[in-house]
Design an enzyme around this catalytic site. Structure first.
Site, mmCIF file in Angstrom:
data_model
loop_
_atom_site.group_PDB
_atom_site.id
_atom_site.type_symbol
_atom_site.label_atom_id
_atom_site.label_comp_id
_atom_site.label_asym_id
_atom_site.label_seq_id
_atom_site.Cartn_x
_atom_site.Cartn_y
_atom_site.Cartn_z
ATOM 1 C CG HIS A 191 -47.023 -47.788 -7.701
ATOM 2 N ND1 HIS A 191 -46.503 -47.759 -8.970
ATOM 3 C CD2 HIS A 191 -46.236 -48.621 -6.978
ATOM 4 C CE1 HIS A 191 -45.440 -48.558 -9.009
ATOM 5 N NE2 HIS A 191 -45.255 -49.096 -7.807
ATOM 6 C CD GLU A 240 -42.766 -48.776 -4.504
ATOM 7 O OE1 GLU A 240 -42.915 -49.903 -4.050
ATOM 8 O OE2 GLU A 240 -43.214 -48.423 -5.608
HETATM 9 O O1 LIG Z 1 -45.016 -52.154 -5.864
HETATM 10 C C1 LIG Z 1 -43.873 -52.526 -5.963
HETATM 11 C C2 LIG Z 1 -42.849 -51.702 -6.541
HETATM 12 O O2 LIG Z 1 -43.318 -50.850 -7.533
HETATM 13 C C3 LIG Z 1 -41.634 -52.436 -6.937
HETATM 14 O O3 LIG Z 1 -41.810 -53.237 -8.063
HETATM 15 P P1 LIG Z 1 -40.533 -54.043 -8.585
HETATM 16 O O4 LIG Z 1 -39.931 -54.691 -7.367
HETATM 17 O O5 LIG Z 1 -41.058 -55.025 -9.544
HETATM 18 O O6 LIG Z 1 -39.577 -53.044 -9.139
#
Ligand SMILES: O=C[C@H](O)COP(=O)(O)O
Length: 254
Positions: free
Chosen positions: A100, A168
């Site tokens: 991540h 992401e």
């Molecule tokens: O793990 C999830 C992602 O990092 C997205 O997080 P978020 O929707 O709070 O930006």
């Protein structure tokens, strides 16, 4: 009917008490959902390690898979503080989130660390949720090229097995809004093509995360196999809305 995946990471937002409240709310939504019950929608939840037992209890009898937010690249041994893939597998946990952006940025994880973790997970039959994405906002073609190259680096030396790629873009995480639909589609198409061309990755899928919430999946249509939710799943009703969209997408594609 192609399965659509909806995953949630709770990151480190909640303590155990607050997590139990969320599990109860999410369980009510998931238990009642026809898409989840039928298997058309695959749901997974990634709490903290300490919340896993509470999650398993709350989701007992519901088709929800669990994951961990990180996993060791080492086999069991003298590695203080690590949680090994062997133990994750032994705990009946299906997914290990790896690489991540927060772990890369705040904890200095390199592509080599990510590759070691992905390899360890695959060795033990745990599916990596492999988080990939460009750091700075660029044009979609540049983002696709960077992300496909990151995919190759992240799986260097990993044994065969399917992965769940979570695209992401770093600039869209924790932001007010997700990346634009066209941008996401260009990158996910390239990621899918790269996975399809790799005989070792059969069964792999691509989901999107980064300020994802209600409304996005319908806009993306078939460009993704699902969504990876963060903040916007904190309200179980919003999670229910995304599950509705996932079910509609699964049915429309069948
Ligand atoms: O793990 C999830 C992602 O990092 C997205 O997080 P978020 O929707 O709070 O930006």
């Amino acid at each position: 009917m192609p399965q659509i995946t909806v995953g949630v990471s709770l990151k480190a937002y909640f303590g155990r008490r607050q997590a139990r409240v969320w599990f109860a709310g999410a369980a009510a939504v998931l238990r009642a959902h026809e898409g989840v019950r039928s298997g058309a929608v695959e749901a997974f939840v990634i709490p903290t390690y300490l919340q896993l037992d509470d999650a398993a209890g709350a989701f007992a009898g519901i088709r929800v898979r669990l994951g961990v937010q990180d996993v060791s690249g080492f086999e069991p041994g003298a590695y203080t503080g690590e949680v090994t893939a062997a133990e994750v597998a032994e705990s009946g946990v299906a997914y290990a989130e790896i690489g991540h952006a927060e772990r890369r940025r705040l904890f200095g994880e390199s592509d080599a660390d990510v590759a070691a973790k992905a390899a360890a997970a695959l060795r033990h039959g745990v599916t990596p949720v492999l988080c990939l994405g460009e750091e700075e906002r660029t044009d979609a073609a540049g983002a696709a090229a960077a992300t496909v190259a990151q995919l190759a680096r992240s799986l260097a030396g990993a044994p065969a097995g399917p992965v769940l790629v979570a695209y992401e873009p770093v600039w869209a995480i924790g932001a007010p809004a997700p990346a634009p639909i066209d941008h996401i589609g260009t990158v996910t198409r390239s990621l899918r093509a790269a996975l399809l061309a790799d005989g070792d990755r059969s069964g792999s899928r691509v989901i999107y995360g980064g300020s994802a919430g209600p409304g996005l999946l319908t806009g993306l249509g078939g460009a993704v196999d699902g969504l990876f939710l963060g903040r916007f799943a904190h309200d179980p009703e919003a999670l229910g809305d995304v599950l509705d969209e996932a079910y509609a997408l699964a049915r429309s594609a069948s």
